[in-house]
Design a protein around this motif. Structure first.
Motif, PDB file in Angstrom:
ATOM      1  N   THR B 103       0.273  -1.619   0.073  1.00  0.00           N
ATOM      2  CA  THR B 103       0.117  -0.199  -0.052  1.00  0.00           C
ATOM      3  C   THR B 103       0.971   1.606  -0.262  1.00  0.00           C
ATOM      4  O   THR B 103       0.989   2.473  -0.522  1.00  0.00           O
ATOM      5  CB  THR B 103      -0.776   0.102   1.232  1.00  0.00           C
ATOM      6  N   PHE B 128      -7.674  -4.734   1.412  1.00  0.00           N
ATOM      7  CA  PHE B 128      -6.952  -4.507   0.397  1.00  0.00           C
ATOM      8  C   PHE B 128      -6.996  -4.029  -0.885  1.00  0.00           C
ATOM      9  O   PHE B 128      -5.799  -3.934  -1.550  1.00  0.00           O
ATOM     10  CB  PHE B 128      -5.221  -4.636   0.707  1.00  0.00           C
TER      11      PHE B 128
ATOM     12  N   PHE C 124      -6.763   5.408   4.437  1.00  0.00           N
ATOM     13  CA  PHE C 124      -6.402   3.742   4.775  1.00  0.00           C
ATOM     14  C   PHE C 124      -6.642   3.306   6.207  1.00  0.00           C
ATOM     15  O   PHE C 124      -7.326   2.543   6.728  1.00  0.00           O
ATOM     16  CB  PHE C 124      -4.275   4.240   4.990  1.00  0.00           C
TER      17      PHE C 124
END
Lengths: 277, 277, 277, 277
Positions: B103, B128, C124
């Motif tokens: 990421t 993700f 995130f």
């Protein structure tokens, strides 16, 4: 059958490895170990090649020089032990470690003498049949003392002077006299705790790790190029004396390791840093 | 401006560096980093050179091949991310570390899929945006299960398969199918504590240090070529569960570091060992 | 069956262990783990005892208090997860490590929110179903920004504020507001390389080891009590960016380990140092 | 003003710390350092307390015994140096390290003699004014040789026998004769590489870390309770001889550290493991 190390430091440009390896190939040499490093930021090239074979060293050196830029620094050194002189004060651990390695035949050096500003290590050093010189710093100026020390050093053949816990600050004049030859062990993880009693400083700061640093000596106290460092864990139960006792193990190993690298011509200095090939 | 890695493995003989560097020089390339290693005992030569410049890769590769012995292994790889597939079971720490690096853009890889014999990581992985394949091993034979797993792997482009705590023993057939591509993390300092529950074994033996090992997988359990290892200190206050919890930090860092070395083509395998250039 | 930690800090005098253990014995408790430390130089006594059994916590605390000097600091804490708020800027490695431990159930904490002066981590963080607050520092004074940050922190229950690479200097007012609750990770082996870009400083100094330090925040930048430190080796081939990338592994493990110690009430602070029991 | 260590090992039960600390308090002693450990799984309690004050040791010991279960093992030891005998073969590094610490006054031991199955260390040892006994193993049986060795050991006062790279396997009879008194250094990270030439084994396996282990000797080769371990990194450039040379630094430090722990009565043995307080 000769064994030599070819050491090159120069500005980087294309074809350097080609030109050196061509020369080695033409001399029909075996390459036992070859390492290079290019610092892209500084545009610097470093090379260390260990070659064996039947050859005339002067001829090889001349041929390599012809291939490389005029201002390249090129050295060809043999595998012989180097002569060293050790300076110490009162502590025995670093000095003792070197003397034992010397006795074992593990040190690539001949210890020519130990010089100290105290007399307490005399008996210990002489057990090992090494000359000991006692040069007290008392009642004389730093200048006079250093003059005597440098005089004593110069009585002995030396390529390197190892400060094995020599607890005196060196003047710029002294450093200049032996430039690039002074190897020190500092009892902290530099640049933390420069100066006096780093273990006490470490204790006061409450660090959880302590260390030691071996470096070449320059005019700036504890600021010279670092060769080797190591650390160990401590905790709140350590007094500063306990830190010192534990730290001395690190000091002696770091100094011996750094010295070994220097004795094998594996350390290049530039920009106040070291490249280790 | 291209950036490529030239990777060479061959029997050692005089002049190899000369021949390769000559070719690179003739192509007028910049050498960004160059490392070689010769194993004198095995008479093996390894070289990894990172070159940049304007050049035709196929032409360079052909020219290097012409200079070297016919049986030399020569590869030219680019700097692109490699495609990888991850196998996991239930533990999240290694997998999570890889997903976060991915990421962040810190992993030189594209994670194409995560495959597991349990379903418990599905939700986590899908956060993700990575495909997750659940292939239960229950009620089927090992052979059938591996067939399904290999089928699932082959649905995705992959240069490497990372076993991020995949807690199943692999059959020789499976290993053969993906030979040289299987990277594992074992939760001990190999060769200590091969097999099941190494933390329990370490606890029972009363060791003062535990570790983790990342290695390529071969037919012999936990016996493949070691890429990276690391350790931490433990003491008598650690239960085996506490060792496991502390050890998981080591596992994830060792796996990520080993993977990074492989992704940068820095790892050569021979003689069941690794040379890392 | 209750599980509590009895935490004592007081001036040292004879009989402290006797008096505490007598009280525990009278309450018929099991002692799961007991540690004491006496700093002889400072004449300070520290004790942490984990007790289990059927008992009324208030009664135990009152009985211990009765036995000890009036100015002794005595706490009885339970084993529940503590609420924490995380401050971050842009880097993902420390934050990600905490989020994954949280997801795994390995963190003895409830992450109540993540607050950042940038918006880039929002997506995130929200993957993990944790509230994210973006509070830009642009176009407002430090004072105003900190006011907003502290307001945001106070929206959430918190016993601890974890600075997971929060790259802003904190004013004395802010530090005072959250005194003893601010846990930081600094990306160097303190006290080396205080301040900005320690990896660049480390690179320039040519050190052979880099590290990270987790500490409580005080008014003096990077001078607070150290909880945990760790290091890794580097060499001349590391650019400062490579040092940073390698160092981030150390940062995240050191921060997680320090946080774990704090969450388990194992850290006592005095004299700008920590005692870890 | 006396300084003693109270050492207790017993089955765990409620109130042990209370009973011991009560006795210490009644004797009006200062507690300089106090550590306990409970192994919940084995239900074992360990305690080491360093006390100072004016007291009659026999009286204290009797009073503590009266408070504790009958089968508790209770010892009261003073802070004096312990007498030790060293066994060596040919290697100098571990022996030399101990002799230098002894000379420095850093070893809490009196080295009474060095015994070797080779004569090559004689001159070295005698430099330090330590008796050296040469007992060749040639042309006699293992039984005869061990008989001579044990006879030589028994000529000297000894609480501990340090095997400083004594490269002979000991028979069960010999081990039994000096049970619990034999401290060894093994040149690997046990349990990896048990037996002969562990550096060669490590080289062949291609490990990236090597180590050393100090342990008490039992009948099972290299299987006794571990006291201390440490490791260093190696890489593919290390021959097995280079591993050995680097490893010897670890060996000597690990042995010295383990010996120091034993000399300070900090090591409890049970279940083939050590508890270090």
């Amino acid at each position: 059958m000769e064994k030599y190390r070819l050491l090159i430091e120069t500005n980087d440009e294309k074809g350097l490895v080609y030109k050196v390896s061509k020369t080695i190939f033409k001399h029909n040499l075996n390459v036992e170990r070859n390492s290079e490093y290019v610092d892209k930021e500084e545009n610097k090239f470093f090379m260390r090649t260990v070659v064996t074979g039947n050859f005339i060293p002067e001829k090889l050196l001349a041929d390599v020089k012809r291939e490389l830029p005029e201002d390249a620094e090129i050295k060809l050194t043999n595998d012989d032990n180097k002569d060293i002189v050790i300076l110490a004060t009162k502590e025995m651990h670093c000095l003792g470690d070197l003397l034992i390695r010397h006795t074992e035949g593990k040190l690539k050096a001949n210890i020519k003498a130990v010089i100290s500003n105290h007399n307490s290590l005399k008996e210990f050093v002489e057990k090992f049949d090494i000359p000991f010189e006692y040069i007290s710093h008392e009642n004389i100026s730093r200048e006079e003392h250093e003059k005597k020390i440098s005089h004593a050093i110069n009585k002995y053949s030396h390529e390197l002077i190892v400060l094995a816990k020599y607890m005196r600050i060196l003047s710029p004049n002294f450093v200049k006299l032996f430039e690039g030859k002074l190897l020190n062990i500092h009892h902290s993880f530099l640049p933390a705790f420069i100066g006096a009693n780093p273990y006490k400083q470490a204790y006061d700061r409450g660090v959880k790790i302590i260390g030691a640093t071996s470096h070449f000596v320059t005019n700036d106290l504890d600021e010279g190029p670092i060769i080797a460092q190591d650390v160990i864990r401590v905790d709140h139960t350590y007094s500063w004396q306990a830190m010192r006792d534990a730290g001395q193990n690190v000091e002696k190993i770091v100094l011996s390791n750094a010295l070994d690298l220097v004795l094998r011509d594996r350390v290049f200095i530039y920009n106040n840093k070291t490249v280790i090939l």
